[in-house]
Design a protein around this motif. Structure first.
Motif, PDB file in Angstrom:
ATOM      1  N   THR A   1      41.673  77.785  29.336  1.00 29.88           N
ATOM      2  CA  THR A   1      41.555  77.920  27.884  1.00 29.88           C
ATOM      3  C   THR A   1      41.761  76.582  27.189  1.00 29.88           C
ATOM      4  O   THR A   1      41.000  76.235  26.266  1.00 29.88           O
ATOM      5  CB  THR A   1      42.589  78.939  27.377  1.00 29.88           C
ATOM      6  OG1 THR A   1      42.386  80.178  28.058  1.00 29.88           O
ATOM      7  CG2 THR A   1      42.470  79.155  25.886  1.00 29.88           C
ATOM      8  N   MET A   2      42.762  75.817  27.623  1.00 33.92           N
ATOM      9  CA  MET A   2      43.007  74.511  27.019  1.00 33.92           C
ATOM     10  C   MET A   2      41.829  73.564  27.235  1.00 33.92           C
ATOM     11  O   MET A   2      41.462  72.800  26.345  1.00 33.92           O
ATOM     12  CB  MET A   2      44.284  73.894  27.602  1.00 33.92           C
ATOM     13  CG  MET A   2      45.559  74.552  27.124  1.00 33.92           C
ATOM     14  SD  MET A   2      45.775  74.451  25.340  1.00 33.92           S
ATOM     15  CE  MET A   2      45.836  72.693  25.108  1.00 33.92           C
ATOM     16  N   GLU A   3      41.257  73.624  28.429  1.00 38.50           N
ATOM     17  CA  GLU A   3      40.086  72.785  28.736  1.00 38.50           C
ATOM     18  C   GLU A   3      38.948  73.090  27.760  1.00 38.50           C
ATOM     19  O   GLU A   3      38.322  72.186  27.204  1.00 38.50           O
ATOM     20  CB  GLU A   3      39.654  73.048  30.176  1.00 38.50           C
ATOM     21  CG  GLU A   3      38.556  72.162  30.660  1.00 38.50           C
ATOM     22  CD  GLU A   3      39.065  70.885  31.280  1.00 38.50           C
ATOM     23  OE1 GLU A   3      38.218  70.046  31.615  1.00 38.50           O
ATOM     24  OE2 GLU A   3      40.275  70.708  31.423  1.00 38.50           O
ATOM     25  N   LEU A   4      38.689  74.367  27.548  1.00 35.56           N
ATOM     26  CA  LEU A   4      37.630  74.768  26.624  1.00 35.56           C
ATOM     27  C   LEU A   4      37.922  74.314  25.201  1.00 35.56           C
ATOM     28  O   LEU A   4      37.043  73.769  24.524  1.00 35.56           O
ATOM     29  CB  LEU A   4      37.449  76.286  26.653  1.00 35.56           C
ATOM     30  CG  LEU A   4      36.811  76.862  27.899  1.00 35.56           C
ATOM     31  CD1 LEU A   4      36.905  78.389  27.883  1.00 35.56           C
ATOM     32  CD2 LEU A   4      35.362  76.426  28.007  1.00 35.56           C
ATOM     33  N   LEU A   5      39.143  74.532  24.747  1.00 39.23           N
ATOM     34  CA  LEU A   5      39.485  74.173  23.375  1.00 39.23           C
ATOM     35  C   LEU A   5      39.483  72.669  23.143  1.00 39.23           C
ATOM     36  O   LEU A   5      38.935  72.189  22.147  1.00 39.23           O
ATOM     37  CB  LEU A   5      40.859  74.745  23.017  1.00 39.23           C
ATOM     38  CG  LEU A   5      40.947  76.263  22.908  1.00 39.23           C
ATOM     39  CD1 LEU A   5      42.393  76.693  22.690  1.00 39.23           C
ATOM     40  CD2 LEU A   5      40.059  76.769  21.798  1.00 39.23           C
ATOM     41  N   VAL A   6      40.088  71.913  24.048  1.00 40.93           N
ATOM     42  CA  VAL A   6      40.176  70.462  23.861  1.00 40.93           C
ATOM     43  C   VAL A   6      38.801  69.823  23.910  1.00 40.93           C
ATOM     44  O   VAL A   6      38.436  69.037  23.031  1.00 40.93           O
ATOM     45  CB  VAL A   6      41.121  69.829  24.910  1.00 40.93           C
ATOM     46  CG1 VAL A   6      40.993  68.317  24.932  1.00 40.93           C
ATOM     47  CG2 VAL A   6      42.552  70.233  24.635  1.00 40.93           C
ATOM     48  N   PHE A   7      37.998  70.187  24.918  1.00 40.75           N
ATOM     49  CA  PHE A   7      36.719  69.504  25.058  1.00 40.75           C
ATOM     50  C   PHE A   7      35.613  70.102  24.203  1.00 40.75           C
ATOM     51  O   PHE A   7      34.495  69.594  24.190  1.00 40.75           O
ATOM     52  CB  PHE A   7      36.346  69.393  26.536  1.00 40.75           C
ATOM     53  CG  PHE A   7      37.250  68.428  27.253  1.00 40.75           C
ATOM     54  CD1 PHE A   7      37.266  67.090  26.914  1.00 40.75           C
ATOM     55  CD2 PHE A   7      38.131  68.861  28.223  1.00 40.75           C
ATOM     56  CE1 PHE A   7      38.108  66.193  27.526  1.00 40.75           C
ATOM     57  CE2 PHE A   7      38.988  67.978  28.860  1.00 40.75           C
ATOM     58  CZ  PHE A   7      38.975  66.644  28.502  1.00 40.75           C
ATOM     59  N   ALA A   8      35.926  71.139  23.454  1.00 41.00           N
ATOM     60  CA  ALA A   8      35.007  71.586  22.402  1.00 41.00           C
ATOM     61  C   ALA A   8      35.105  70.641  21.207  1.00 41.00           C
ATOM     62  O   ALA A   8      34.155  70.514  20.427  1.00 41.00           O
ATOM     63  CB  ALA A   8      35.333  73.004  21.964  1.00 41.00           C
ATOM     64  N   LEU A   9      36.250  69.946  21.103  1.00 40.41           N
ATOM     65  CA  LEU A   9      36.476  69.051  19.969  1.00 40.41           C
ATOM     66  C   LEU A   9      36.423  67.570  20.339  1.00 40.41           C
ATOM     67  O   LEU A   9      36.210  66.727  19.472  1.00 40.41           O
ATOM     68  CB  LEU A   9      37.851  69.347  19.348  1.00 40.41           C
ATOM     69  CG  LEU A   9      38.071  70.781  18.862  1.00 40.41           C
ATOM     70  CD1 LEU A   9      39.519  70.977  18.445  1.00 40.41           C
ATOM     71  CD2 LEU A   9      37.134  71.097  17.720  1.00 40.41           C
ATOM     72  N   VAL A  10      36.642  67.241  21.615  1.00 37.35           N
ATOM     73  CA  VAL A  10      36.740  65.849  22.050  1.00 37.35           C
ATOM     74  C   VAL A  10      35.656  65.553  23.076  1.00 37.35           C
ATOM     75  O   VAL A  10      35.483  66.301  24.033  1.00 37.35           O
ATOM     76  CB  VAL A  10      38.130  65.580  22.681  1.00 37.35           C
ATOM     77  CG1 VAL A  10      38.225  64.167  23.198  1.00 37.35           C
ATOM     78  CG2 VAL A  10      39.237  65.872  21.688  1.00 37.35           C
ATOM     79  N   ASP A  11      34.955  64.455  22.856  1.00 41.39           N
ATOM     80  CA  ASP A  11      33.946  64.008  23.821  1.00 41.39           C
ATOM     81  C   ASP A  11      34.618  63.036  24.796  1.00 41.39           C
ATOM     82  O   ASP A  11      35.186  62.028  24.365  1.00 41.39           O
ATOM     83  CB  ASP A  11      32.796  63.318  23.091  1.00 41.39           C
ATOM     84  CG  ASP A  11      31.668  62.922  24.010  1.00 41.39           C
ATOM     85  OD1 ASP A  11      31.680  63.325  25.198  1.00 41.39           O
ATOM     86  OD2 ASP A  11      30.758  62.214  23.543  1.00 41.39           O
TER      87      ASP A  11
ATOM     88  N   VAL B   1      36.912  63.077  33.921  1.00 39.12           N
ATOM     89  CA  VAL B   1      37.851  63.336  32.823  1.00 39.12           C
ATOM     90  C   VAL B   1      38.159  64.825  32.744  1.00 39.12           C
ATOM     91  O   VAL B   1      39.318  65.221  32.589  1.00 39.12           O
ATOM     92  CB  VAL B   1      37.292  62.815  31.481  1.00 39.12           C
ATOM     93  CG1 VAL B   1      38.180  63.235  30.319  1.00 39.12           C
ATOM     94  CG2 VAL B   1      37.145  61.303  31.517  1.00 39.12           C
ATOM     95  N   TYR B   2      37.136  65.669  32.865  1.00 38.26           N
ATOM     96  CA  TYR B   2      37.348  67.115  32.845  1.00 38.26           C
ATOM     97  C   TYR B   2      38.280  67.546  33.972  1.00 38.26           C
ATOM     98  O   TYR B   2      39.173  68.363  33.776  1.00 38.26           O
ATOM     99  CB  TYR B   2      36.030  67.872  32.984  1.00 38.26           C
ATOM    100  CG  TYR B   2      35.061  67.730  31.833  1.00 38.26           C
ATOM    101  CD1 TYR B   2      35.502  67.666  30.519  1.00 38.26           C
ATOM    102  CD2 TYR B   2      33.697  67.667  32.059  1.00 38.26           C
ATOM    103  CE1 TYR B   2      34.616  67.539  29.466  1.00 38.26           C
ATOM    104  CE2 TYR B   2      32.795  67.545  31.011  1.00 38.26           C
ATOM    105  CZ  TYR B   2      33.261  67.482  29.714  1.00 38.26           C
ATOM    106  OH  TYR B   2      32.383  67.367  28.678  1.00 38.26           O
ATOM    107  N   THR B   3      38.077  66.987  35.151  1.00 39.12           N
ATOM    108  CA  THR B   3      38.884  67.366  36.316  1.00 39.12           C
ATOM    109  C   THR B   3      40.336  66.939  36.148  1.00 39.12           C
ATOM    110  O   THR B   3      41.260  67.733  36.355  1.00 39.12           O
ATOM    111  CB  THR B   3      38.296  66.740  37.593  1.00 39.12           C
ATOM    112  OG1 THR B   3      36.946  67.182  37.741  1.00 39.12           O
ATOM    113  CG2 THR B   3      39.102  67.119  38.813  1.00 39.12           C
TER     114      THR B   3
END
Length: 83
Positions: free
Chosen positions: A20-30, A48-50
């Protein structure tokens, strides 16, 4: 409770929270816009995602483990408070 069951009880909710945090953070940050120490990260987006996922998972697992530790009943082996 067995150790394996307790470990699963800690890691599974932490995994879901990390997702969930991965989805929320990278929905806003490139990831390509991220900087560390004034310089751009020299990692691919997937890297970076990993790294971020495992950081989120580790933090959530540490929080869950601490909660499980505090929820344990007191040990009967400890002496009573002296009076």
């Amino acid at each position: 409770m067995s150790v394996a069951r307790q470990l699963i009880g800690i890691l599974w909710p932490a995994f879901l929270l990390a997702c969930t945090m991965e989805l929320l953070v990278f929905a806003l940050v490139d990831p390509s816009d991220m900087h560390w120490g004034g310089e751009a990260l020299r990692m691919s987006r997937q890297g970076v995602y990993t790294v971020a996922f495992f950081l989120f998972w580790g933090m959530a697992a540490a929080s869950s483990a601490f909660t499980a530790l505090l929820a344990m009943p007191p040990s009967r082996d400890l002496p009573e408070h002296p009076q």
